[in-house]
Scaffold this motif. Structure first.
Motif, PDB file in Angstrom:
ATOM      1  N   LYS A  92       0.829  -1.201   0.000  1.00 53.33           N
ATOM      2  CA  LYS A  92       0.000   0.000   0.000  1.00 53.33           C
ATOM      3  C   LYS A  92       0.868   1.258   0.000  1.00 53.33           C
ATOM      4  O   LYS A  92       0.541   2.247  -0.650  1.00 53.33           O
ATOM      5  N   ALA A  93       1.974   1.189   0.732  1.00 56.58           N
ATOM      6  CA  ALA A  93       2.888   2.335   0.762  1.00 56.58           C
ATOM      7  C   ALA A  93       3.516   2.563  -0.613  1.00 56.58           C
ATOM      8  O   ALA A  93       3.640   3.708  -1.069  1.00 56.58           O
ATOM      9  N   VAL A  94       3.901   1.465  -1.280  1.00 56.06           N
ATOM     10  CA  VAL A  94       4.478   1.586  -2.618  1.00 56.06           C
ATOM     11  C   VAL A  94       3.448   2.134  -3.597  1.00 56.06           C
ATOM     12  O   VAL A  94       3.760   2.982  -4.440  1.00 56.06           O
ATOM     13  N   ARG A  96       0.894   4.086  -2.890  1.00 58.63           N
ATOM     14  CA  ARG A  96       0.719   5.526  -2.626  1.00 58.63           C
ATOM     15  C   ARG A  96       1.843   6.328  -3.267  1.00 58.63           C
ATOM     16  O   ARG A  96       1.622   7.403  -3.822  1.00 58.63           O
ATOM     17  N   HIS A  97       3.068   5.798  -3.190  1.00 58.52           N
ATOM     18  CA  HIS A  97       4.197   6.481  -3.820  1.00 58.52           C
ATOM     19  C   HIS A  97       4.021   6.526  -5.336  1.00 58.52           C
ATOM     20  O   HIS A  97       4.226   7.571  -5.966  1.00 58.52           O
ATOM     21  N   ALA A  98       3.622   5.398  -5.915  1.00 53.15           N
ATOM     22  CA  ALA A  98       3.462   5.337  -7.368  1.00 53.15           C
ATOM     23  C   ALA A  98       2.332   6.224  -7.855  1.00 53.15           C
ATOM     24  O   ALA A  98       2.356   6.705  -8.991  1.00 53.15           O
ATOM     25  N   GLN A  99       1.352   6.464  -7.002  1.00 51.85           N
ATOM     26  CA  GLN A  99       0.212   7.290  -7.390  1.00 51.85           C
ATOM     27  C   GLN A  99       0.517   8.772  -7.317  1.00 51.85           C
ATOM     28  O   GLN A  99      -0.338   9.597  -7.628  1.00 51.85           O
ATOM     29  N   ARG A 100       1.748   9.122  -6.926  1.00 52.16           N
ATOM     30  CA  ARG A 100       2.142  10.528  -6.852  1.00 52.16           C
ATOM     31  C   ARG A 100       3.196  10.800  -7.918  1.00 52.16           C
ATOM     32  O   ARG A 100       4.381  10.766  -7.655  1.00 52.16           O
ATOM     33  N   PRO A 101       2.768  11.067  -9.150  1.00 48.02           N
ATOM     34  CA  PRO A 101       3.736  11.324 -10.219  1.00 48.02           C
ATOM     35  C   PRO A 101       4.634  12.503  -9.875  1.00 48.02           C
ATOM     36  O   PRO A 101       4.158  13.519  -9.372  1.00 48.02           O
ATOM     37  N   GLN A 102       5.915  12.341 -10.132  1.00 47.92           N
ATOM     38  CA  GLN A 102       6.856  13.415  -9.832  1.00 47.92           C
ATOM     39  C   GLN A 102       6.791  14.497 -10.901  1.00 47.92           C
ATOM     40  O   GLN A 102       6.591  14.229 -12.078  1.00 47.92           O
ATOM     41  N   LEU A 103       6.950  15.734 -10.462  1.00 50.13           N
ATOM     42  CA  LEU A 103       7.000  16.838 -11.412  1.00 50.13           C
ATOM     43  C   LEU A 103       8.233  16.693 -12.290  1.00 50.13           C
ATOM     44  O   LEU A 103       9.274  16.229 -11.849  1.00 50.13           O
ATOM     45  N   GLN A 104       8.113  17.094 -13.530  1.00 50.58           N
ATOM     46  CA  GLN A 104       9.228  17.004 -14.448  1.00 50.58           C
ATOM     47  C   GLN A 104      10.338  17.954 -14.020  1.00 50.58           C
ATOM     48  O   GLN A 104      10.086  19.087 -13.663  1.00 50.58           O
ATOM     49  N   SER A 105      11.555  17.478 -14.070  1.00 52.19           N
ATOM     50  CA  SER A 105      12.697  18.302 -13.683  1.00 52.19           C
ATOM     51  C   SER A 105      13.410  18.791 -14.931  1.00 52.19           C
ATOM     52  O   SER A 105      13.203  18.296 -16.030  1.00 52.19           O
ATOM     53  N   GLY A 106      14.238  19.792 -14.727  1.00 56.10           N
ATOM     54  CA  GLY A 106      15.012  20.311 -15.838  1.00 56.10           C
ATOM     55  C   GLY A 106      14.227  21.240 -16.743  1.00 56.10           C
ATOM     56  O   GLY A 106      14.667  21.554 -17.841  1.00 56.10           O
ATOM     57  N   MET A 107      13.038  21.675 -16.289  1.00 56.89           N
ATOM     58  CA  MET A 107      12.235  22.585 -17.093  1.00 56.89           C
ATOM     59  C   MET A 107      12.445  24.002 -16.600  1.00 56.89           C
ATOM     60  O   MET A 107      12.574  24.248 -15.403  1.00 56.89           O
ATOM     61  N   GLU A 108      12.459  24.939 -17.509  1.00 62.84           N
ATOM     62  CA  GLU A 108      12.591  26.335 -17.136  1.00 62.84           C
ATOM     63  C   GLU A 108      11.218  26.886 -16.786  1.00 62.84           C
ATOM     64  O   GLU A 108      10.262  26.735 -17.524  1.00 62.84           O
TER      65      GLU A 108
END
Length: 266
Positions: A92-94, A96-108
């Motif tokens: 369930k913890a995994v 919950r983590h997977a259900q929170r997409p990370q914001l894209q990095s490296g964008m201006e």
């Protein structure tokens, strides 16, 4: 690095969905879905098309080897309870983590999120954006207790400004107050008369202000966007205006009593 790939993510969602209905789920049924979550296309007569099909299968489906259920059992993300597959607390913890997409990095510049009602993760994408923006003030005239729970769990929002409007049930403010008490939340919630609140914003303590195209309770109901206010002068004007409204608003205290139920009939 992601903890799970899309296939395992889908398998966890499948187990969670079936478990929520109380329907038994066998390991065979889990693998039957996880290995081929969509119908396998038939073989084509053309060798060229057959090669394309094989390439697609290699890309989207599991190769022979350890089955999805075997991996999930080995990782202790699932368990068998009375012959039925269930998520463990770890699983369930995994999830919950997977259900929170990370914001894209490296964008201006700040990120604009497009809200698509058909996107099952639209709600979580919005909360992920709020979580990445840091502590601050959420302005939402129509927020309900369900969204308040998610704000506390998925974001660093520490202040919420909403209207004191009464919904058709007459219990909205009471439910918000009880949620604050029962969840032992650290965020502060204040209310104003509806005529003072029309728009929806997330105003971090530092950084860009976001304009929310809809209230959190209707994210999955209609298309919209959450966009940053690019103009610095306009952004500061909004920040100052809602700082003033925050000071004028009434604090909604936590309450463990159902005041609506105890109120005498009019």
């Amino acid at each position: 690095m992601e903890l799970v790939d899309d296939k395992l993510h889908m398998a966890l969602i499948y187990v969670d969905t079936i478990e929520s209905t109380g329907t038994p789920l066998t390991l065979e049924a889990l693998d039957g879905f996880a290995v081929h979550p969509t119908p396998v296309p038939g073989r084509q007569r053309s060798s060229y098309l057959a090669a394309m099909r094989d390439e697609m299968l290699n890309e989207y489906y599991y190769e022979p080897g350890e089955s999805p259920s075997a991996f999930l059992l080995r990782a202790q993300w699932i368990q068998l309870v009375g012959g039925s597959v269930r998520l463990t607390n770890l699983g369930k913890a995994v999830l919950r983590h997977a259900q929170r997409p990370q914001l894209q990095s490296g964008m201006e510049g700040p990120l604009t999120v497009t809200i698509d009602p058909d996107d099952r993760l639209a709600y979580l994408r919005v909360f992920d954006l709020l979580g990445g923006a840091g502590a601050g003030l959420l302005v939402d005239p129509y927020i309900r207790f369900e969204e308040l729970f998610d704000l506390a769990e998925l974001t660093r929002v520490d202040r919420v400004l909403t209207s004191n409007r009464v919904d058709r049930t007459g219990l909205r403010l009471n439910q918000l107050s009880r949620t604050l008490a029962q969840a032992e939340m650290t965020l502060e919630l204040r209310v104003l008369a509806p005529e003072h609140l029309h728009d929806r914003f997330y105003i971090p303590d530092t950084g860009d202000i976001y304009l929310l195209g809809s209230s959190l309770n209707s994210i999955t109901a209609r298309p919209g966007v959450i966009a940053p206010i690019a103009d610095h002068a306009g952004s500061e004007a909004v920040r100052n205006a809602y700082a003033k409204l925050w000071r004028l608003a009434d604090v909604l205290p936590p309450s463990s009593r159902d005041t609506a139920a105890e109120s005498p009939p009019a």
